[in-house]
Design a protein around this motif. Structure first.
Motif, short mmCIF file in Angstrom:
data_model
loop_
_atom_site.label_atom_id
_atom_site.label_comp_id
_atom_site.label_asym_id
_atom_site.label_seq_id
_atom_site.Cartn_x
_atom_site.Cartn_y
_atom_site.Cartn_z
N ASN A 2 0.85 -1.19 0.00
CA ASN A 2 0.00 0.00 0.00
C ASN A 2 0.89 1.24 0.00
O ASN A 2 2.11 1.17 0.04
CB ASN A 2 -0.98 -0.01 1.18
CG ASN A 2 -0.29 -0.02 2.52
OD1 ASN A 2 0.84 0.45 2.66
ND2 ASN A 2 -0.96 -0.57 3.52
N LYS A 3 0.25 2.41 -0.02
CA LYS A 3 1.01 3.65 -0.16
C LYS A 3 1.92 3.90 1.04
O LYS A 3 3.04 4.39 0.88
CB LYS A 3 0.05 4.83 -0.34
CG LYS A 3 0.78 6.11 -0.67
CD LYS A 3 -0.14 7.19 -1.13
CE LYS A 3 0.69 8.40 -1.51
NZ LYS A 3 0.03 9.33 -2.33
N LYS A 8 7.37 4.36 3.14
CA LYS A 8 8.38 3.98 4.13
C LYS A 8 9.60 3.36 3.48
O LYS A 8 10.74 3.73 3.79
CB LYS A 8 7.78 3.02 5.17
CG LYS A 8 8.78 2.65 6.26
CD LYS A 8 8.17 1.76 7.30
CE LYS A 8 9.10 1.38 8.41
NZ LYS A 8 10.53 1.50 8.22
N ALA A 9 9.36 2.45 2.52
CA ALA A 9 10.48 1.79 1.85
C ALA A 9 11.31 2.82 1.06
O ALA A 9 12.54 2.79 1.09
CB ALA A 9 9.97 0.70 0.91
N ARG A 10 10.64 3.75 0.41
CA ARG A 10 11.35 4.77 -0.38
C ARG A 10 12.15 5.70 0.55
O ARG A 10 13.28 6.06 0.25
CB ARG A 10 10.36 5.56 -1.23
CG ARG A 10 11.04 6.39 -2.30
CD ARG A 10 10.02 6.92 -3.30
NE ARG A 10 10.61 7.29 -4.55
CZ ARG A 10 11.36 8.37 -4.76
NH1 ARG A 10 11.64 9.17 -3.76
NH2 ARG A 10 11.85 8.64 -5.94
N ASP A 45 3.22 0.17 -11.40
CA ASP A 45 2.49 -1.01 -11.86
C ASP A 45 1.34 -1.35 -10.92
O ASP A 45 0.25 -1.71 -11.36
CB ASP A 45 3.43 -2.22 -11.98
CG ASP A 45 4.44 -2.07 -13.10
OD1 ASP A 45 4.21 -1.23 -14.01
OD2 ASP A 45 5.48 -2.78 -13.07
N ILE A 46 1.57 -1.22 -9.62
CA ILE A 46 0.51 -1.49 -8.63
C ILE A 46 -0.62 -0.49 -8.79
O ILE A 46 -1.79 -0.85 -8.77
CB ILE A 46 1.09 -1.49 -7.20
CG1 ILE A 46 1.99 -2.70 -6.99
CG2 ILE A 46 -0.01 -1.44 -6.16
CD1 ILE A 46 2.79 -2.67 -5.70
N LYS A 47 -0.27 0.80 -8.96
CA LYS A 47 -1.30 1.83 -9.13
C LYS A 47 -2.12 1.57 -10.39
O LYS A 47 -3.35 1.70 -10.38
CB LYS A 47 -0.67 3.22 -9.20
CG LYS A 47 -0.16 3.74 -7.88
CD LYS A 47 0.20 5.20 -7.87
CE LYS A 47 0.77 5.76 -9.11
NZ LYS A 47 1.22 7.14 -9.01
#
Length: 155
Positions: A2-3, A8-10, A45-47
């Motif tokens: 999710n966003k 967080k990962a970014r 791609d997820i979006k």
């Protein structure tokens, strides 16, 4: 993903890149930058997949419009110059110009105003009336310019 997980990962990867840059470890920083690009591509791609899924959820059977036309009862065409004799010359000219553009017959006071306005601009030395038969009303010109300004702000 999710966003919040993506953000967080970014953020974690960007902090790691800044740390490597501060320590002058360019190879490690470049490797993390590649990871950020891959993460961004994965998020796009997820979006896209979520948008396609939402579009499919909202899709319903299209309404069949064959032979569904209705006749409107009680409508009539109103001649604005006959209905309101106190119209300004510009409004009368605009109505006459509209009729001329639609190929309708112009009569009476409309024809007088139409001819009067176009006669004052009918000088052979200013333009050729072969391709510009009538003068465009100021309200129509204003509308054209306002649309041009909306679409092309530098105009």
């Amino acid at each position: 993903m999710n966003k919040e997980q993506y953000n967080k990962a970014r953020t974690d990867l960007m902090a790691a890149i800044e740390g490597f840059m501060g320590e002058s470890k360019l190879d490690e920083a470049n490797a993390k930058m590649k990871e950020v690009e891959e993460l961004d591509n994965k998020w796009e791609d997820i979006k896209l997949a979520n948008a396609n899924l939402d579009a499919l959820k909202d899709k319903t059977k299209a309404t069949d419009l064959d032979n569904k036309s209705l006749t409107v009862e009680g409508g009539k065409q109103v001649d604005s110059t006959k209905q309101n004799e106190t119209l300004s010359e510009a409004a009368v000219y605009e109505a006459a110009w509209s009729k001329q553009m639609m190929g309708q017959k112009i009569e009476g006071s409309e024809l007088e105003v139409f001819n009067k306005v176009n006669k004052q601009f009918d000088n052979a030395y200013t333009h050729d009336t072969g391709n510009t038969g009538v003068l465009i009303p100021e309200t129509v010109v204003a509308g054209i310019w306002s649309r041009a300004e909306e679409m092309y702000p530098l105009f």
